[in-house]
Design an enzyme around this catalytic site. Structure first.
Site, PDB file in Angstrom:
ATOM      1  CG  HIS A 102     127.868 -27.052  24.954  1.00 18.29           C
ATOM      2  ND1 HIS A 102     127.125 -27.331  26.100  1.00 18.29           N
ATOM      3  CD2 HIS A 102     127.403 -27.905  23.999  1.00 18.29           C
ATOM      4  CE1 HIS A 102     126.264 -28.298  25.838  1.00 18.29           C
ATOM      5  NE2 HIS A 102     126.415 -28.659  24.566  1.00 18.29           N
ATOM      6  CG  HIS A 114     122.558 -29.014  25.854  1.00 22.48           C
ATOM      7  ND1 HIS A 114     123.327 -30.117  25.606  1.00 22.48           N
ATOM      8  CD2 HIS A 114     122.117 -29.144  27.131  1.00 22.48           C
ATOM      9  CE1 HIS A 114     123.361 -30.887  26.695  1.00 22.48           C
ATOM     10  NE2 HIS A 114     122.635 -30.307  27.632  1.00 22.48           N
TER      11      HIS A 114
END
Length: 627
Positions: A567, A610
């Protein structure tokens, strides 16, 4: 899936060998299943024939296709998307939810690696990024979350006016279409808030019909610790445990990638999507406007290896992601002179923030062997009969292949740390422990870590996630990831060759706070695995194993195994230029008149989420700002 050419101007998927022919004639008569079928077609000279596009979008990934499609709704503008990969929508490893992750390391993965991580025993860590139309939405694990409102307030306070939660929620809703839950194989209740979610956007979100019994057991184990239910991951209040939506179209039980934007707006005669074309640099006009440089277009290389220039009359939009957006800026002379000058790259814009402020979600994973008879995704590899049965079930929209991630828990410090451990964490937030952080960044991060926002994501995976052999067994992997790391990494070029990957240095565990929190999270996962709702499915702990007991043991284990949720953000941060910012709050690159960044590299402070939801929201807001 087909995207046909037609005289009426259907969406065009073209390769570098054909793009100039299209631009010259403005029509083609072929009907195609894949752009690869066009590789043998001879081209004309694009530089002589191509008119200027209004907008060039570099990168046909998660944000790139979204912003391009929205810009093309203005039929008076022409939009070109340039993507290095190809169309992968008919790849079973992409569209089958239960096969998420199976394409990592394949040709549709850039297969990057970090540099050796000093605080992680010198290990090199794999860093996958999607390569193809859809970008990393091709290879991610389909989880759809948005983070919490306080994190967006922190973003806005750092210089991102207009990027707070209330400003962005309309764009979250615009991008998505949530399908209400219709039941699952464990008869688990799923909370959702229809008012917080979109109803007609191009990206489907749903709650799949299959749920592994051990995942339901995990959810119940978390609830037994008096952790509250987060009623919906879409409302900005994500603290607690929840069943989350996945980006899956329930009507066909297929992953939904950002190609959904192209399908949603299929007849756009002014939108061209160019595949198998690698952009190598931004080109600059010799003229400046009020001292700012003007991008005239870009250069790309196709399958024949020859460079081709294409012109942008209005804007060049970089949507190449947190790894390749800073790489392309630096290759084009925008960045830190200390990086560019030794490589012989003329400095076009002195912008030291390019490639800096990289943040990630460092992750550690406990792995448990399941008892005999408990199925996991591992059985697809272990048992040919199970595989055949699963494929038959998937054909009718049922079974283990319809899902991957289901329950998650985003927890604040008080929900998984003792009072003493909270104090230790607070002590580790000092400037002396984190001298690389500016006072603004340190204050913002510390405020999130101590102010009730989620600091750790706990997520179970219904498979073996780690190094080593599965040994024919089935497993559950309990992952924990720090959501507001104090470590700050970099991504910089080390060569003028645009085909060489940049140096990716997340600097995992640079901050002692990150290592402490991951060690405590590993201990929390072990305690959770011992609770009856989950323990009934577990045979034994495989990782880290019984020899890891003391805090020192756990911290050593973290150094030996830390990985990532993949990420990355922050490498083209939306911050004031004086604070090493790269873009302003309209996404414009400082020192340029017409270059914007539209991807998650602009996010200046990490989110407990996310990344695909915020990527879509950034693209949606960018299109509104531009239009």
């Amino acid at each position: 899936m087909r995207f046909p050419y037609s005289k009426q101007g259907h969406l065009r998927f073209v390769t570098p060998l054909l793009v100039s022919l299209f631009l010259a004639l403005h029509q083609l008569q072929h009907t195609l299943a894949s752009p690869l079928y066009l590789d043998a077609v001879l081209s004309l000279d694009l530089e002589e024939l191509a008119p200027a596009f209004d907008f060039i979008v570099v990168g046909g990934g998660t944000a790139g296709l979204a912003v391009a499609s929205r810009l093309a709704t203005n039929l008076s503008s022409t939009v070109l998307v340039i993507e290095a990969g190809s169309n992968q929508e008919d790849n079973p490893g992409v569209f089958t939810p239960g096969l998420a992750g199976s394409t990592i390391g394949s040709p549709i993965d850039w297969s990057f690696n970090t540099v050796p991580q000093t605080q992680a025993n010198g290990r090199v860590i794999n860093y996958p990024r999607g390569k193809g139309l859809g970008g990393s939405s091709l290879i991610n694990f389909q989880a759809y979350t948005r983070g919490c409102a306080a994190e967006y307030a922190a973003w806005a306070s750092l210089g991102g006016s207009g990027w707070d939660w209330n400003s962005l929620k309309v764009y979250f809703k615009k991008s998505g279409k949530l399908h209400p839950p219709t039941g699952n194989s464990q008869n688990e209740h799923v909370d959702y808030d229809s008012t917080a979610n979109g109803a007609s956007g191009p990206i489907d979100q749903s709650f799949p019909p299959y749920m592994a019994e051990q995942l339901a057991g995990w959810h119940q184990a978390v609830l037994s610790l008096s952790i509250p239910i987060a009623k919906d991951q879409g409302n900005g209040k994500n603290v607690g445990v929840s069943y989350i939506a996945s980006t899956i179209d329930p009507s066909v039980h297929r992953r939904r990638t950002s190609v959904g934007y192209l399908e949603d707006n299929a007849i756009q005669p002014n939108l061209v999507v160019l595949t198998n074309a690698h952009v190598t640099r931004i080109n600059w006009s010799p003229l400046k406007v009020y001292g700012n440089v003007v991008a005239s277009g870009v250069t790309f290389v196709g399958g024949d290896g020859l460079p081709i220039n294409v012109t942008a009359s209005r804007e060049v939009i970089l949507s190449a992601g947190s790894v390749q957006t800073p790489q392309l800026l630096e290759l084009s002379g925008v960045g830190d002179p200390a990086i560019l000058t030794p490589l012989g790259i003329p400095v076009v814009v002195n912008l030291p923030g390019v490639g800096a402020n990289m943040q990630d979600h460092p992750m550690a994973i406990n792995i448990y062997r399941l008892k005999p008879g408990i199925d996991s995704l591992d059985n697809l590899l272990n048992d040919p009969i199970f595989l055949a049965t699963s494929l038959a079930e998937y054909a009718v929209g049922e079974g283990i292949l319809t899902d991957f991630v289901y329950p998650v828990a985003f927890l604040s410090s008080s929900q998984f740390l003792s009072t003493a451990d909270q104090q230790t964490t607070f002590n580790l937030l000092s400037a002396s422990n984190n001298p690389w952080l500016s006072s603004k960044q340190l204050a913002a991060t510390a405020g999130l870590l101590t102010g009730g926002s989620p600091i750790i994501e706990f997520v179970p995976a219904n498979a073996f996630f780690g190094d080593g052999s599965r040994n024919g067994s089935s497993y559950i992997s309990l992952a924990a990831a720090v959501q507001h790391s104090l470590s700050r990494g970099t991504i910089h070029i080390s060569s003028t060759n645009p085909f060489n990957p940049p140096n990716i240095n997340p600097k995992y565990l640079q901050s002692p706070a990150d290592q402490f929190l991951l060690a405590k999270a590993g201990q929390w996962n072990r305690q959770l695995a011992a609770l009856a709702p989950l323990a009934q499915y577990i045979d034994t702990e495989v990782v880290p194993g019984p020899l890891v007991q003391s805090q020192a043991d756990w911290e050593a284990w973290v150094k030996a195994t830390v990985s990532t949720e993949f990420h990355a953000i922050g490498t083209a941060s939306m911050l004031p230029r004086a604070d090493k910012g790269v873009v302003d709050n309209c996404l414009k690159v400082y020192g340029t008149t017409n270059v914007r960044v539209v991807d998650v590299s602009v996010v200046p402070l990490h989110l407990s989420s996310h990344m695909q939801a915020i990527a879509y929201a950034i693209a949606e807001r960018a299109a509104d700002l531009i239009l």
